[in-house]
Design a protein around this motif. Structure first.
Motif, mmCIF file in Angstrom:
data_model
loop_
_atom_site.group_PDB
_atom_site.id
_atom_site.type_symbol
_atom_site.label_atom_id
_atom_site.label_comp_id
_atom_site.label_asym_id
_atom_site.label_seq_id
_atom_site.Cartn_x
_atom_site.Cartn_y
_atom_site.Cartn_z
ATOM 1 N N VAL A 31 34.553 52.406 47.435
ATOM 2 C CA VAL A 31 35.792 52.163 46.682
ATOM 3 C C VAL A 31 36.819 53.253 46.985
ATOM 4 O O VAL A 31 36.493 54.438 47.069
ATOM 5 N N SER B 40 40.153 52.769 45.542
ATOM 6 C CA SER B 40 41.242 52.673 44.568
ATOM 7 C C SER B 40 41.103 53.834 43.585
ATOM 8 O O SER B 40 40.154 54.610 43.655
ATOM 9 N N GLY B 41 42.056 53.940 42.686
ATOM 10 C CA GLY B 41 42.070 55.061 41.749
ATOM 11 C C GLY B 41 40.930 54.984 40.738
ATOM 12 O O GLY B 41 40.177 54.014 40.695
ATOM 13 N N TYR C 296 40.182 54.681 36.896
ATOM 14 C CA TYR C 296 40.863 54.314 35.645
ATOM 15 C C TYR C 296 39.949 54.439 34.435
ATOM 16 O O TYR C 296 40.418 54.562 33.314
ATOM 17 N N ASP D 153 48.288 50.941 43.939
ATOM 18 C CA ASP D 153 46.844 50.822 44.062
ATOM 19 C C ASP D 153 46.428 49.350 43.998
ATOM 20 O O ASP D 153 47.072 48.548 43.320
ATOM 21 N N VAL D 154 45.383 49.006 44.720
ATOM 22 C CA VAL D 154 44.782 47.671 44.613
ATOM 23 C C VAL D 154 43.305 47.865 44.331
ATOM 24 O O VAL D 154 42.587 48.471 45.123
ATOM 25 N N GLN D 155 42.879 47.367 43.171
ATOM 26 C CA GLN D 155 41.502 47.569 42.749
ATOM 27 C C GLN D 155 40.607 46.417 43.206
ATOM 28 O O GLN D 155 41.092 45.343 43.550
ATOM 29 N N VAL D 156 39.309 46.668 43.126
ATOM 30 C CA VAL D 156 38.329 45.644 43.527
ATOM 31 C C VAL D 156 38.613 44.337 42.792
ATOM 32 O O VAL D 156 38.628 43.260 43.395
#
Lengths: 182, 391
Positions: free
Chosen positions: A60, A62-63, A65, B359-362
């Motif tokens: 992963v 992405s940030g 959260y 941002d692009v999350q899963v």
């Protein structure tokens, strides 16, 4: 996988800490990521930095959260920055403060694990400067386990040279002195 | 297998370039490439590498300087981002026309305006037709490996073209993560000394970058097109050699769980690994989802792309840049064009994602698949959408 969000102010070394921690975790055989909150940073302004540590490859990118752990390097940020935002209800909050965990729990109404240590006080005594970023790595490692404090030695030596030992001493004290309220 | 180490990716790229026996570097610092510039200049200043580091006053000068140095037979490197790349733009086709094997790291970043320093691909997309080979990487290991392999590709006698290694700004450049660093000895074995086919020298004058009118210009453009197309074969050869030596093989088009996929997604760069996690989630729910990761943007790997698309019914193309008023994102246009003549081709959907560092999350990648699967009337096929835009 453990995800940690660090809160500090520009210049306090949060980014250095996440880098040292990631480098050390990787040297210890783990997989890790260390990264700043992307974008411009100004000295004194609130900043965040992030750590991921796992036993397997981390895909992963992405940030973070919903961190498992939040570490607050500068307690003056409490009330200014929503430090517990997204923190898992059973997560862990670590604050650099002379206050007790009970006081912090009351202030932030956070029911997960709360741990406090006077990192700045320790840094002043051990290193003569009120910069607690490396000191608080000791606090973090006590709370999250995942690796031995000794695993930090290589990266700290490499970064700090002749003042490395003072950093390691401060880290060890924070490791020993942190108060944890489950 | 070497030992995994942790390092910031930008620093790792500079270290990797430092192993390539470069003769010259001209790098003008720009966020988020700066750590490449800083660390490379440290390596030179501290005497770790025997290289001329030319401090220039702009990216235009950086590219001009590496063109001159490469023409003189120096193995030359530069790196930039965003506005810096835009400022170099004028010189990029000159470097390729002169067949100079320059390697450039690009820490991909949004192009102004509004001013934004974060990651997307709007800097590299306008350079599409510059005649440069363009590679994309998705993690530290690939950034290190391909920054080294790029020299071998560029300098191959059947290529002699400049190569850009596209490394997502911040998402990659500012990430500390594990990878294996080849040793100097290994790189020396892999990368032979640069032997230029012609060099500028005062005692043996030659003309490079000459003037051509309509009588020759078309022929020269055709020759350049042939050269760029022909480089594809060498790129795969060099990847194969790398795989053999280092145990990390690369392909022009990479895939993840694509073999039996009904619905696929295509990514370029660092979002590939996050999208991979979405594939795993969808597979766990019984959706035959797969991923295509385009490593080579130029020359475009037509056959390799067609081969991996297979029998997929739907293909989601993600774009990290816009083509304003065009048919969709630049990658989408390219993929549609590549598959146009196929008797059997998937419905193609386009999401423009991750602009200016968003941002692009899963779960968002999963959401894109769900949207496309829910489009049973195929209404959204052949259209594009700005993913997650607030309207």
């Amino acid at each position: 996988m453990i995800e940690v969000r660090w809160h500090g102010r520009g210049g306090q070394g949060a980014v250095t800490s996440v880098e040292l921690l990631a480098v050390s975790a990787i040297a210890a055989g783990k997989y890790a990521q260390g990264f700043p909150s992307f974008g411009p940073e100004r000295r004194g302004a609130p900043v965040a930095a992030f750590t991921r540590i796992d036993d397997k490859k981390i895909n992963v990118r992405s940030g973070i959260y919903e961190p498992d752990v939040v570490l607050v390097l500068d307690s003056s940020l409490i009330g200014l920055v929503p430090v517990t935002d997204g923190l898992k209800p059973d997560g862990k909050l670590i604050v650099n403060t002379p206050k007790t965990p009970e006081e912090i729990r009351r202030e932030l109404n956070f029911q997960g694990t709360v741990a406090t240590v006077d990192g700045t006080g320790i840094a002043r005594k051990e290193m003569g400067v009120p910069i607690a970023n490396t000191t608080m790595i000791g606090a973090l490692l006590k709370v999250i386990g995942v690796m031995e404090l000794d695993a930090m030695k290589g990266a700290i030596d490499h970064r700090f040279g002749r003042i490395a030992q003072k950093n390691l001493n401060a880290m060890k004290r924070a490791y020993d002195e942190i108060k944890i309220l489950n | 297998m070497g030992k995994r180490i942790g390092m910031e990716v930008a620093v790792a790229v500079a270290e990797a370039v430092g192993l390539c026996n470069i003769d010259m570097a001209a790098v003008y610092p720009i966020t988020p490439q700066s750590h490449i510039a800083e660390h490379l200049s440290d390596l030179v200043a501290d005497g770790h590498i025997d290289c001329e580091f030319v401090t220039v006053e702009s990216e235009h000068s950086a590219m001009s300087a590496v063109i001159g140095a490469s023409g003189a037979g120096a193995r030359s490197y530069t790196a930039t981002s965003s506005q810096g790349l835009m400022l170099m733009h004028e010189l990029l086709p000159i470097a390729s026309a002169m067949r100079l094997p320059i390697v450039m790291g690009i820490a991909n970043r949004a192009v102004s305006g509004p001013l934004n320093i974060l990651n997307d691909h709007s800097d590299i997309m306008p350079q599409r037709d510059a005649g440069w080979i363009a590679l994309f990487v998705e993690n530290a290991q690939e950034a290190v490996d391909l920054s080294i392999a790029a020299f071998k590709i560029a300098e191959h006698k059947d290529v002699m073209l400049p190569v850009s290694v596209n490394i997502d700004g911040f998402q990659l450049t500012h990430m500390v993560e594990p990878f294996e660093m080849p040793t100097q000895e290994e790189v020396n074995e892999f990368l032979p000394p640069f032997v230029p086919h012609a060099t500028l020298h005062p005692s043996k004058p030659v003309t490079m970058g000459a003037f051509a009118m309509s009588d020759y210009f078309t022929e020269i453009m055709k020759a350049k097109d042939e050269a760029v197309k022909a480089s594809k074969k060498v790129i795969q050869q060099v990847f194969d050699e790398w795989g053999e030596k280092f145990g990390r093989p690369y392909k022009l088009v990479e895939t993840y769980k694509a073999d039996d996929a009904d619905v696929m997604m295509l990514t370029m760069g660092s979002m590939g690994e996050t999208a991979q996690m979405a594939i795993d989630e969808l597979r766990a729910k019984g959706v035959k989802a797969g991923l295509v990761k385009l490593r080579l943007w130029r020359p475009f790997p037509f056959e390799e792309l067609k081969a991996v698309i297979g029998n997929a019914k739907k293909l989601i193309v993600t774009d990290r840049a816009c083509s304003f008023g065009g048919p969709g994102g630049p990658v989408f246009s390219e993929i549609k064009s590549a598959l146009y003549a196929e008797a059997r081709r998937p419905l193609i959907y386009n999401y423009i994602i991750g602009l200016g560092g968003r941002d692009v999350q899963v779960k968002e990648f999963v959401g894109m698949f769900e949207n496309v699967l829910a489009d049973t009337a195929n209404k959204a096929a052949d259209t594009y959408e700005f993913w997650g835009v607030r309207e």
